[in-house]
Design a protein around this motif. Structure first.
Motif, short mmCIF file in Angstrom:
data_model
loop_
_atom_site.label_atom_id
_atom_site.label_comp_id
_atom_site.label_asym_id
_atom_site.label_seq_id
_atom_site.Cartn_x
_atom_site.Cartn_y
_atom_site.Cartn_z
N ASN A 1 53.21 58.87 81.77
CA ASN A 1 52.90 58.43 83.10
C ASN A 1 53.98 57.30 83.40
N SER B 1 47.87 55.17 87.40
CA SER B 1 46.68 54.97 87.02
C SER B 1 46.55 55.68 85.61
N PRO C 1 44.97 58.17 82.80
CA PRO C 1 44.30 59.37 82.95
C PRO C 1 42.88 59.11 82.92
N ALA C 2 42.01 60.32 83.72
CA ALA C 2 40.62 60.15 83.62
C ALA C 2 40.06 60.01 82.26
N GLY C 3 40.53 60.50 81.23
CA GLY C 3 40.04 60.33 79.88
C GLY C 3 39.97 58.89 79.50
N ARG D 1 40.47 56.28 81.26
CA ARG D 1 39.77 55.35 82.30
C ARG D 1 38.12 55.42 81.87
N LEU D 2 37.78 56.73 81.26
CA LEU D 2 36.57 56.76 80.95
C LEU D 2 36.20 55.98 79.72
N ARG E 1 36.01 52.45 80.35
CA ARG E 1 34.67 52.05 81.20
C ARG E 1 33.56 51.97 79.84
#
Ligand SMILES: Nc1ncnc2c1ncn2[C@@H]1O[C@H](COP(=O)(O)OP(=O)(O)OP(=O)(O)O)[C@@H](O)[C@H]1O
Ligand SMILES: [Mg+2]
Length: 388
Positions: free
Chosen positions: A80, A171, A173-175, A177-178, A181
């Motif tokens: 990214n 940003s 990637p969703a994975g 970010r999870l 978190r």
């Protein structure tokens, strides 16, 4: 209107810096692509830092932070950032100069009537038509208005375009970010357990050293009273009174412990009422602003209450302030600010109060930021999630 102009000016500055970083990215691009193949770790670190700067810049411009991903270990993790480098390197400079050109043309058009005659006739000012007469110059202010209106619309659009593209590419990637978190929540759960343990130990100490000792003394007094009653009831009276005093003392100690667990004033008057009470007894004149507050879970309200209590104690003890302000508001978070106009220089490392606030707040998955430059002012900002 004034806000709109200020926003355009902010965007022009953002885009101009973007033009510079775009140029740097463009120069960096071929080197980066080669070094990602031959000198991976250094190139990855450099790219991560460079993209990190852009994250901070976009966050400052839009007011919404972009989560920082973990430093990449493989080239694939940095895909990214590479995509952003390519896009920004190829478009940043052009977009930045475009964003600058329109408002600059507006300013230029205002100035043309003052200088067009000084420009060589065979190479006149051409923006947007050649100005070779006073009549031509007289229309320039109208042209300026046109450019200005166009800037008001076009420049913010360019700013949004560049910042949204950067946000989308930078940003994690969703994975990822999870995963971040989950790491945060694991840390906050550990902090919650730690805070809970510390609180239990404190209550146990308070009960043991205070209340329990006093009640032991009462029991001893009553033993003496009992013996005195058998021998000489009249002499026993003062001892009964002493025992009564000791009981009152133990009771007030117990009340203190209870209050330190959950201040009753919170259930009676709510957080704003309780904080108003703290402010009323603060040594430094203090204002309270409450916006959109609603009832929060008892544990959150009590944490907020202790945060304000410690912050106000600090203001009175250390700040030398003449004025302070407490602001309370709630959205999906409870937000509280304690500001003072004192000499600043607050440092978490130099005591247990501020560090305790951070521990308490982290336990609720909240945040604490302390802004206290030497010379002041000091702002302590705490957010606590309200859940639900
Ligand atoms: N509002 C403030 N203005 C200026 N300095 C401050 C302020 N709040 C805190 N400080 C400084 O930061 C230090 C750390 O504060 P902290 O509350 O952690 O500890 P403390 O108040 O000294 O002791 P305690 O553990 O009893 O709270 C203080 O010693 C003080 O020097
Ligand atoms: Mg303190």
């Amino acid at each position: 209107m004034r806000e709109r102009v200020a926003a355009v000016w902010g965007t022009v500055r953002y885009l101009l810096v973007g033009a510079l970083t775009g140029l740097v990215s463009l120069v960096l691009l071929p080197f980066m692509l080669v070094s990602l193949l031959v000198a991976r770790p250094t190139a990855l670190r450099l790219l991560h830092d460079w993209a990190g700067r852009e994250r901070v810049r976009v966050a400052a411009f839009t007011g919404a932070p972009i989560p920082e991903p973990a430093p990449p270990e493989r080239v694939w993790d940095a895909r990214n950032d590479v995509a952003w480098l390519v896009v920004h390197g190829l478009t940043g400079t052009v977009v930045g100069l475009l964003g600058f050109a329109l408002p600059a043309s507006a300013v230029n058009a205002v100035l043309v009537p003052f200088y067009w005659w000084a420009v060589p006739e065979d190479d006149p000012v051409t923006s947007p038509y050649p100005v070779t007469s006073w009549l031509g110059a007289a229309f320039m202010p109208l042209v300026a208005v046109g450019y200005a209106l166009l800037s008001l619309w076009f420049v913010p659009w360019l700013g949004r375009l560049q910042s949204r593209a950067a946000r989308a590419l930078l940003s994690p990637p969703a994975g990822a970010r999870l995963a971040m978190r989950v790491a945060e929540l694991t840390a906050s759960r550990a902090a919650a357990l730690e805070a809970h343990g510390a609180e239990l130990r404190r209550i146990e100490r308070d009960l043991h050293d205070g209340t329990q000792n006093k009640l032991v003394a009462v029991a001893m007094h009553l033993g003496i009273v009992e013996r005195a009653l058998r021998r000489d009831p009249a002499a026993a009276l003062p001892m009964v009174l002493t025992a009564q005093d000791a009981v009152s003392d133990a009771l007030s100690g117990l009340r203190g412990v209870v209050r330190s667990i959950y201040p009753p004033v919170l259930s009676e008057r709510g957080l704003d009422g309780a904080v108003a009470g703290l402010i009323a007894s603060s040594g430094v004149p203090c204002a309270l602003t409450v916006t959109d507050l609603r009832r929060a879970p008892a544990a959150v309200e009590s944490a907020a209450y202790f945060v304000v209590a410690e912050a106000l104690t600090n203001v009175a003890k250390h700040s030398g302030a003449t004025r302070c302000e407490v602001r309370l508001s709630a959205t999906d978070h409870l937000l509280l600010d304690v500001w003072d106009d004192g000499h600043g220089g607050a440092d978490e490392e130099h005591g247990t109060g501020l560090a305790g606030i951070r521990r308490r707040v982290t336990a609720f998955d909240g945040t604490m930021t302390l802004d206290s430059p030497v010379g002041g002012p000091t702002t302590l900002r705490v957010t606590l999630p309200l859940g639900g």
